[in-house]
Design a protein around this motif. Structure first.
Motif, short mmCIF file in Angstrom:
data_model
loop_
_atom_site.label_atom_id
_atom_site.label_comp_id
_atom_site.label_asym_id
_atom_site.label_seq_id
_atom_site.Cartn_x
_atom_site.Cartn_y
_atom_site.Cartn_z
N GLU A 1 7.10 -14.21 -23.60
CA GLU A 1 6.92 -13.72 -24.97
C GLU A 1 6.95 -14.87 -25.97
OE1 GLU A 1 8.59 -10.08 -27.81
OE2 GLU A 1 9.31 -10.35 -25.75
N ALA A 2 7.86 -15.84 -25.76
CA ALA A 2 7.92 -16.99 -26.66
C ALA A 2 6.64 -17.83 -26.55
CB ALA A 2 9.14 -17.84 -26.32
N CYS A 3 6.15 -18.03 -25.34
CA CYS A 3 4.91 -18.81 -25.16
C CYS A 3 3.72 -18.10 -25.78
CB CYS A 3 4.65 -19.03 -23.67
SG CYS A 3 5.80 -20.16 -22.87
N ALA A 4 3.67 -16.76 -25.65
CA ALA A 4 2.56 -16.00 -26.23
C ALA A 4 2.55 -16.11 -27.75
CB ALA A 4 2.65 -14.53 -25.80
N GLU A 5 3.73 -16.13 -28.37
CA GLU A 5 3.79 -16.28 -29.82
C GLU A 5 3.29 -17.65 -30.24
OE1 GLU A 5 4.48 -14.06 -32.11
OE2 GLU A 5 4.81 -12.51 -30.60
N VAL A 6 3.65 -18.68 -29.47
CA VAL A 6 3.17 -20.04 -29.77
C VAL A 6 1.66 -20.11 -29.61
CG1 VAL A 6 3.23 -22.45 -29.02
CG2 VAL A 6 5.35 -21.14 -29.16
N ALA A 7 1.13 -19.49 -28.57
CA ALA A 7 -0.31 -19.53 -28.31
C ALA A 7 -1.10 -18.74 -29.34
CB ALA A 7 -0.59 -18.99 -26.91
N ASP A 8 -0.47 -17.70 -29.93
CA ASP A 8 -1.13 -16.83 -30.91
C ASP A 8 -2.44 -16.28 -30.35
OD1 ASP A 8 -1.36 -15.43 -33.26
OD2 ASP A 8 -2.38 -17.05 -34.32
N HIS A 9 -2.34 -15.73 -29.13
CA HIS A 9 -3.48 -15.20 -28.40
C HIS A 9 -3.25 -13.69 -28.28
CE1 HIS A 9 -6.33 -14.47 -25.18
NE2 HIS A 9 -6.64 -15.75 -25.06
N LEU A 10 -4.06 -12.88 -29.00
CA LEU A 10 -3.81 -11.45 -29.08
C LEU A 10 -3.75 -10.78 -27.71
CD1 LEU A 10 -6.00 -10.20 -32.10
CD2 LEU A 10 -3.50 -10.36 -31.98
N VAL A 11 -4.71 -11.10 -26.84
CA VAL A 11 -4.78 -10.44 -25.55
C VAL A 11 -3.60 -10.85 -24.67
CG1 VAL A 11 -6.18 -10.00 -23.50
CG2 VAL A 11 -7.28 -10.27 -25.73
N VAL A 12 -3.21 -12.13 -24.75
CA VAL A 12 -2.05 -12.58 -23.99
C VAL A 12 -0.79 -11.89 -24.50
CG1 VAL A 12 -0.59 -14.56 -23.47
CG2 VAL A 12 -3.07 -14.79 -23.35
N ARG A 13 -0.67 -11.76 -25.80
CA ARG A 13 0.49 -11.07 -26.36
C ARG A 13 0.52 -9.61 -25.89
NH1 ARG A 13 -0.02 -11.75 -32.57
NH2 ARG A 13 1.76 -10.31 -32.51
N ALA A 14 -0.66 -8.98 -25.86
CA ALA A 14 -0.74 -7.60 -25.38
C ALA A 14 -0.31 -7.51 -23.93
CB ALA A 14 -2.16 -7.07 -25.54
N SER A 15 -0.75 -8.47 -23.11
CA SER A 15 -0.40 -8.48 -21.69
C SER A 15 1.11 -8.63 -21.49
CB SER A 15 -1.14 -9.62 -20.98
OG SER A 15 -0.77 -9.68 -19.62
N VAL A 16 1.71 -9.52 -22.28
CA VAL A 16 3.16 -9.72 -22.16
C VAL A 16 3.90 -8.45 -22.55
CG1 VAL A 16 5.13 -11.01 -23.03
CG2 VAL A 16 3.01 -12.22 -22.47
N GLN A 17 3.45 -7.77 -23.60
CA GLN A 17 4.08 -6.52 -24.01
C GLN A 17 3.96 -5.45 -22.93
OE1 GLN A 17 6.01 -5.77 -26.76
NE2 GLN A 17 5.93 -8.00 -26.93
N GLU A 18 2.80 -5.42 -22.28
CA GLU A 18 2.62 -4.44 -21.19
C GLU A 18 3.61 -4.68 -20.07
OE1 GLU A 18 -0.24 -4.22 -17.47
OE2 GLU A 18 -1.38 -4.24 -19.36
N PHE A 19 3.75 -5.94 -19.64
CA PHE A 19 4.69 -6.25 -18.56
C PHE A 19 6.13 -6.02 -18.99
CE2 PHE A 19 1.05 -8.66 -16.82
CZ PHE A 19 1.06 -8.16 -15.53
N SER A 20 6.43 -6.25 -20.27
CA SER A 20 7.78 -5.96 -20.77
C SER A 20 8.07 -4.47 -20.70
CB SER A 20 7.93 -6.46 -22.21
OG SER A 20 7.91 -7.87 -22.25
N GLY A 21 7.07 -3.67 -21.05
CA GLY A 21 7.24 -2.22 -20.95
C GLY A 21 7.54 -1.79 -19.53
N ARG A 22 6.91 -2.44 -18.58
CA ARG A 22 7.15 -2.07 -17.19
C ARG A 22 8.56 -2.46 -16.75
NH1 ARG A 22 1.56 -3.90 -14.30
NH2 ARG A 22 2.38 -2.69 -12.55
#
Length: 725
Positions: free
Chosen positions: A540-561
């Motif tokens: 999640e921290a890396c996705a915020e640094v990357a500011d990549h919408l789809v990557v952020r969405a993917s991380v949120q999906e895996f967090s939900g799981r």
């Protein structure tokens, strides 16, 4: 009349040659002999008492595990009582250096001594050539004649004369002739005895396939199996030592690879080094760089020395090929990979492969690949470290890594093109022929499954090279497509750990976020939940640094799981975030997948009707996007929701259809989930146990193959139900 001599001595007048009486020495008669002409005439062999040779080395250890081959020799060379029907037997044994060919022949010679009343002759070509190539077959013929009682003064000098005399001396005799460590097929043929019922046995590290044309029985001597290896170890170092630490003994046998020479050296070390224990030896041999050194009792009493004999027979290019492939990091390879690794053209690669397989240093597998015995591979790598430039190894690893990266990426795209990927491999793949799109090309998942041990080995080797961080994370990302379908959990975890670390070193936060979020899946399947949580936090921290919408969405999906297990409300929050981010990025498949997980969370929270609505919408979207695998997973969730609502018939129909599709898609892990859910519903609805059990048994096979911890739970359930029945 006088005739000049051929030398510078005085002239001689004519002389006559008269002979009468009996002679026991060499005689030449002619009508007239003119002076100065020298005759070199080979004296005839003397007639005298002949001593029966008994030269084949005796057994000094108990013989193990070759009963089938002994039976084959017995059956092939069973002496015929009719001397006119008996024939000369001929067999060629080949296999790895140190695999026990000489011991096999010694055992057969010992147990069949009565077959050969005229003796047993032994010639060791390795001793004749003194450690160098090209032993003279003429010298071997001299040895055989000497063994047959011919005085050295009467042995001819020319090979042709020696072989003729050998046939004469062996005619009418039943002999066993054993030629050890032979390298040239013509040498064996030249030394065939003539006596009916005689047998010529040849042992070689090479296949010597030409001997089959001369009627030789070709016999491949393979390494010992585990049980025989343990028996050899117990024979040599004591059954009590092996029984006291069976796990360590088993590990030593495994690391010796079934080679008797390695087992004998290991046992000798245990017998002579008072402080060395089985556990200590196992630990020492487990360290690859030290393994061959640990199988040594000195320069000439070692496993490496046995391999050196075969290595020195190789031509220079085949020897270089052997050394470089010792550095190849995979478990097996085909000709194409070998060409890439060594930098040779295909034709020269084929020649080198033929040379190494003929020398029994390389084994060809039924699927057309090649592999080294573990100890041979270590020997090849040691030779490379001694004889090749240090830069050769990283260069080989780079070539092989790029080769597998290209093919794995093409396989990944062939399975599913519209998947989230961080790597941009357009330039790498631009000029690479795609084998998965041609009519007779391999199925991408089948190729990945067949190669996955090699790809993992390449990842490990490349991860140790500072210049390959980018290629490592790119290969790990593409490789994960296999594990979506075939749940090799330990391998999936390791590949993603290597990839995530490489992405961090390469300073690509989007790639690190993607790989660490993916890593949470095998960690959770393995029950390592805290480790999964740590990976997701970092992702999640890396996705915020990357500011990549789809990557952020993917991380949120895996967090939900992750939160599905303990906090349905938090899981739904994460899935809604993933849905919003995917929609904003125009990633419609990602949005549909987020909807699927949201529907599962709603069902878990007790909102079954809302869950069905969400899941049906996700199913529609995924079907429209021609994603049958994900659509089948949604259908499985729909069946479970129907069950929660008491709609058993609908639940069974949806789960049955889902399991069928997942099987067709080879999504075995999810197929197992559907089968267990279906079995649960059938069982609770009072179905016949005989209709339930096959679903559970099939699911158990899938979990066991993938290394899932669920296998143990399912096995216990089946055992309990069997006991209850």
């Amino acid at each position: 009349m006088t005739t000049p001599s051929s030398g510078d001595g005085p002239r001689h007048t004519d002389s006559r040659n008269d002979f009468s009486g009996t002679s026991h020495g060499p005689v030449v008669q002619a009508a007239a002999i003119h002076g100065g002409i020298t005759f070199h005439v080979q004296p005839a062999a003397p007639v005298g008492e002949w001593a029966v040779p008994d030269e084949i080395p005796p057994l000094t250890v108990r013989f193990r595990n070759r009963d089938r081959m002994l039976d084959l020799l017995d059956g092939s060379f069973d002496p015929d009582p009719d001397p006119y029907r008996a024939k000369v037997g001929f067999a060629a044994m080949y296999g790895l250096p140190g695999v026990g060919k000489t011991t096999l022949v010694s055992r057969w010679a010992e147990k069949g001594r009565e077959r050969f009343p005229d003796g047993q002759i032994y010639v060791d070509f390795a001793a004749l050539r003194g450690g160098t190539a090209g032993a003279d077959v003429s010298e071997a013929a001299w040895c055989c004649l000497k063994s047959l009682g011919v005085d050295a003064a009467y042995i001819p000098t020319a090979l042709a004369d020696r072989t003729r005399l050998l046939r004469t001396r062996t005619a009418g005799k039943r002999l066993l002739v054993f030629l050890d460590n032979i390298t040239d097929p013509s040498h064996a043929v030249a030394l065939l005895p003539k006596g009916r019922g005689s047998v010529l046995l040849v042992a070689s590290g090479s296949r010597l396939g030409e001997l089959a044309l001369d009627g030789a029985l070709m016999m491949h001597v393979e390494p010992l199996d585990r049980e025989s290896g343990l028996e050899v170890l117990a024979d040599r170092c004591g059954a009590g030592i092996v029984a006291a630490d069976p796990d360590a003994a088993d590990e030593v046998v495994r690391l010796c690879g079934g080679l008797p020479v390695a087992l004998h050296v290991a046992a000798a070390r245990l017998a002579t080094e008072s402080r060395l224990t089985l556990a200590g030896l196992a630990a020492e041999l487990a360290d690859e760089p030290r393994r061959l050194a640990g199988m040594s009792l000195g320069k000439d009493r070692s496993v490496a020395a046995a391999f050196d004999l075969a290595y020195r027979e190789l031509a220079p290019e085949a020897a270089r090929f052997y050394r470089l492939m010792g550095w190849y990091p995979g478990a097996a390879f085909d000709a194409g990979v070998a060409a890439v690794a060594t930098g040779l053209e295909p034709e020269r690669t084929a020649d080198a492969l033929d040379a190494l397989t003929a020398a029994c240093l390389l084994e060809e597998t039924p699927d057309g690949r090649f592999r080294f015995h573990d100890l041979v591979r270590l020997h090849a790598a040691e030779r490379a470290a001694e004889e090749d430039a240090p830069a050769e190894r990283p260069a080989l690893v780079r070539r092989v890594t790029l080769h597998y990266l290209a093919l794995t990426a093409l396989a990944d795209r062939a399975v599913r093109l519209d998947r989230l990927r961080i790597a941009d491999l357009g330039q790498l793949l631009a000029d690479v022929p795609d084998p998965f799109t041609v009519p007779d090309g391999p199925a991408p998942l089948a190729w990945l499954e067949a190669e996955h041990r090699n790809i993992l080995g390449v990842l490990r080797a490349a991860a140790r090279e500072e210049e390959l961080h980018t290629e490592v994370w790119q290969l790990a990302e593409a490789f994960t497509v296999l594990f979506f379908h075939h749940r090799h959990l330990g391998d999936w975890r390791e590949s993603l750990q290597l990839g995530a670390a490489a992405a961090a070193e390469a300073l690509v936060p989007a790639a690190e976020a993607r790989l660490r979020s993916l890593l949470s899946r095998p960690l959770m399947d393995l029950g390592e939940y805290e480790a999964a949580r740590r990976e997701l936090d970092t992702a999640e921290a890396c996705a915020e640094v990357a500011d990549h919408l789809v990557v952020r969405a993917s991380v949120q999906e895996f967090s939900g799981r992750y939160w599905d297990r303990t906090d349905p409300a938090r899981a739904m929050e994460a899935y809604r975030s993933a849905l919003d981010l995917s929609t904003a990025a125009g990633e419609l498949r990602g949005a549909a997948i987020a909807s699927y997980f949201l529907g599962c969370a709603q069902d878990a929270a007790g909102d079954h009707r809302a869950a069905l609505d969400t899941l049906r919408d996700a199913h529609q979207q995924l079907t429209a996007r021609e994603d049958p695998r994900m659509a089948a997973r949604v259908r499985m969730a729909i069946g479970i929701a129907h069950d929660h609502l008491g709609e058993t018939r609908d639940a069974i129909a949806e789960l049955s259809a889902a399991a069928e599709t997942l099987q067709a898609e080879k999504a075995t892990h999810y197929e197992a989930q559907a089968l267990v859910a279906l079995a649960d519903i059938l069982e609770s609805s009072g179905s016949d146990p005989r209709d339930v059990r096959p679903h559970l048994e099939h699911a158990l096979k899938i979990y066991e193959a993938g290394g899932s911890p669920r296998a143990e739970l399912l096995r216990e359930r089946l055992e309990e139900e069997s006991g209850a029945g």
